[in-house]
Write an enzyme that holds these catalytic residues in place. Structure first.
Site: not given
Length: 404
Positions: A233, A270, A272-273, A348, A377
């Site tokens: 987070g 943990e 990620g981002r 489109c 992401y």
């Protein structure tokens, strides 16, 4: 790194094979970033990489020597990690785990399974008994509190499909201690309450709350807590706001009495981002510039089928213009100056937007837009095959070298 990427973009454009459309991941910079993170972490803390942020195999390989292990949320992700290493520790999380997934996780020797519900816990006990496999679990808890920080994505402290409600902890402990459970062992708790929090002070407060809660349950239920997984987070700013201050966060945490009271209990993070976002770039060439009513649009070779994050989060993704020189057409090169331009893709649909009303000094067809902070992401959450456009190319930078 940016100079190196821009030079490569210009070289590709000069070759003229096709419009520029690629992801560039700076693996060397990711490794440096993680080394810096580790320098300030408390002694009893360990760093895992949540591969949902970007499961690119080259990134997993680059991180393998530096992180304690990897967090996965599916058997597909688990298999990716096991292709890289048969022995690295794996944390297996995520709601809605099916029987086959739990069985595979148990047989593949994951280090800890994050239990999301009482039913899931009962299934794990049944499957571990079937395979005669000792299995360590962490109970993922959704706290009943209104003191957690609030972000765009909040999974805890409110009604949520994630984790076990705090009020069911006693029942979960009783299930694990049941006579028909010789193989599943309680190891601690898992918390993951929010995503993309930018405030180090609030994050440190949240971790201290986790630690106090775990200590409270330890005493109430006579628990041996070996691990507290405080989740991820940690935020990345996609605008002018300051990013997450990792050294400040770890300093506040190290000074905390709750951390000092942990003893032999391990503390896991943990993210990620936060590990990969700043070290990925999405490069796309402008293929048209047009005016519609009173607005200007730049159409790029690419779009949200490659980078869905700005549409998903409703933000303008940061980018810079890489000017190019080559123009081989017999007519003048379309250009705009000192204008607001909306950057759109080749799909489109009017929802294919990467940035609305970007204020630009100059932009020409054939210039390349380099979308920064595209390491997390962006590619993997996108609808790659909508309309059947070709996928982007992928390039990697390793210690000053670049390869495809």
């Amino acid at each position: 790194m940016s100079v190196q990427v821009e030079q490569w973009i210009r070289e590709w454009h000069e070759r003229g094979d096709e419009p520029v459309c690629a992801y560039v991941y700076d693996l060397a910079a990711i490794q440096r970033h993680v080394r810096d993170m580790l320098k300030t972490m408390p002694e009893q803390a360990s760093l895992f990489y949540a591969i949902k942020a970007n499961p690119d195999k080259r990134i997993i390989e680059a991180l393998l020597p530096f992180v304690k292990g990897f967090e996965v949320a599916s058997i597909g992700e688990l298999s990716l990690v096991r292709e890289v290493s048969e022995s690295v520790p794996i944390l297996f999380g995520g709601p809605g785990k099916k029987d086959a997934e739990l069985e595979t996780a148990i047989r593949k020797n994951v280090s800890y399974i994050h239990v999301e519900s009482l039913l899931e816990l009962r299934k794990i006990i049944l499957l571990a008994k079937k395979w005669n496999k000792h299995t360590q679990v962490l109970l993922r808890i959704n706290l009943r509190t209104d003191t957690l920080p609030r972000t765009k994505i909040t999974m805890g402290g409110r009604p949520s499909p994630f984790g076990i409600d705090e009020s069911f902890i006693e029942e979960a402990v009783a299930i694990i201690r049941g006579e028909d459970n010789p193989f599943v062992h309680f190891s601690g708790f898992h918390f993951h309450s929010l995503s993309n929090n930018l405030l180090a002070e609030l994050h440190a407060d949240m971790i201290r709350l986790y630690l106090r809660k775990a200590e409270e349950w330890k005493r109430a239920y006579d628990l041996d807590i070996r691990v507290i997984n405080a989740g991820g987070g940690f935020g990345v700013a996609y605008d002018d706001k300051p990013g997450f201050d990792w050294p400040k966060f770890t300093s506040l945490l190290t000074e905390s009495k709750a951390l000092q009271a942990l003893g032999d209990t391990q503390l896991f993070f943990e993210p990620g981002r936060f590990i990969v976002a700043d070290y990925g770039y999405y490069a796309v060439e402008v293929v048209d510039i047009k005016q519609s009513h009173d607005q200007l649009f730049a159409v790029v070779r690419g779009g949200t089928h490659h980078n869905r994050l700005p549409a998903s989060w409703g933000h303008n993704h940061p980018f810079r213009v890489v000017p190019t020189d080559r123009w081989e057409y017999p007519f003048s090169r379309p250009a705009v100056h000192d204008s607001k331009v909306t950057i759109v893709g080749e799909l489109c649909t009017p929802k294919d937007r990467l940035h609305t009303d970007a204020e630009l000094d100059s932009l020409r067809v054939g210039d390349v837009l380099l979308f920064e902070k595209s390491g997390a992401y962006c590619w993997t959450i996108s609808h790659h095959d909508f309309l059947g456009h070709p996928h982007p190319k992928f390039y990697y930078i390793t210690e000053g070298n670049q390869d495809e």
